[in-house]
Design a protein around this motif. Structure first.
Motif: not given
Length: 90
Positions: A6-21, A41-46
């Motif tokens: 599900d690429s939409d789900n993955l893109h959404r998660r990756l955008r959130k990780i970008e925001g965390q970083v 950092v641990n939250a982004a890693k998880s």
């Protein structure tokens, strides 16, 4: 690689990780206490680990299953074994 997830789900998660970083980067500039930065950092890693797990699960449920269904079981199992070995080193 063909579409196995599900690429939409993955893109959404990756955008959130970008925001965390980006937030971690700002925390460093603001001299936020180390414990708080490390928690983020641990939250982004998880979150990134979860993305990898979703990709691996999609690969098993679609790509590997399709290969087995089409008679390429040995190749699919070898490929899956290689992927699991690589992913487990992260």
């Amino acid at each position: 690689m063909k579409q196995c997830m599900d690429s939409d789900n993955l893109h959404r998660r990756l955008r959130k990780i970008e925001g965390q970083v980006a937030a971690i980067d700002r925390m460093i500039d603001k001299d936020v206490p180390c414990e708080d930065v490390l928690m983020q950092v641990n939250a982004a890693k998880s979150a990134l680990t979860k993305v990898g797990s979703i990709i691996l699960e999609g690969h098993m449920n679609h790509c590997v299953k399709d290969a087995i269904d089409s008679g390429d079981a040995d190749e699919a199992i070898a490929d899956l074994s290689k992927i699991i070995d690589y992913y487990s080193r992260i």
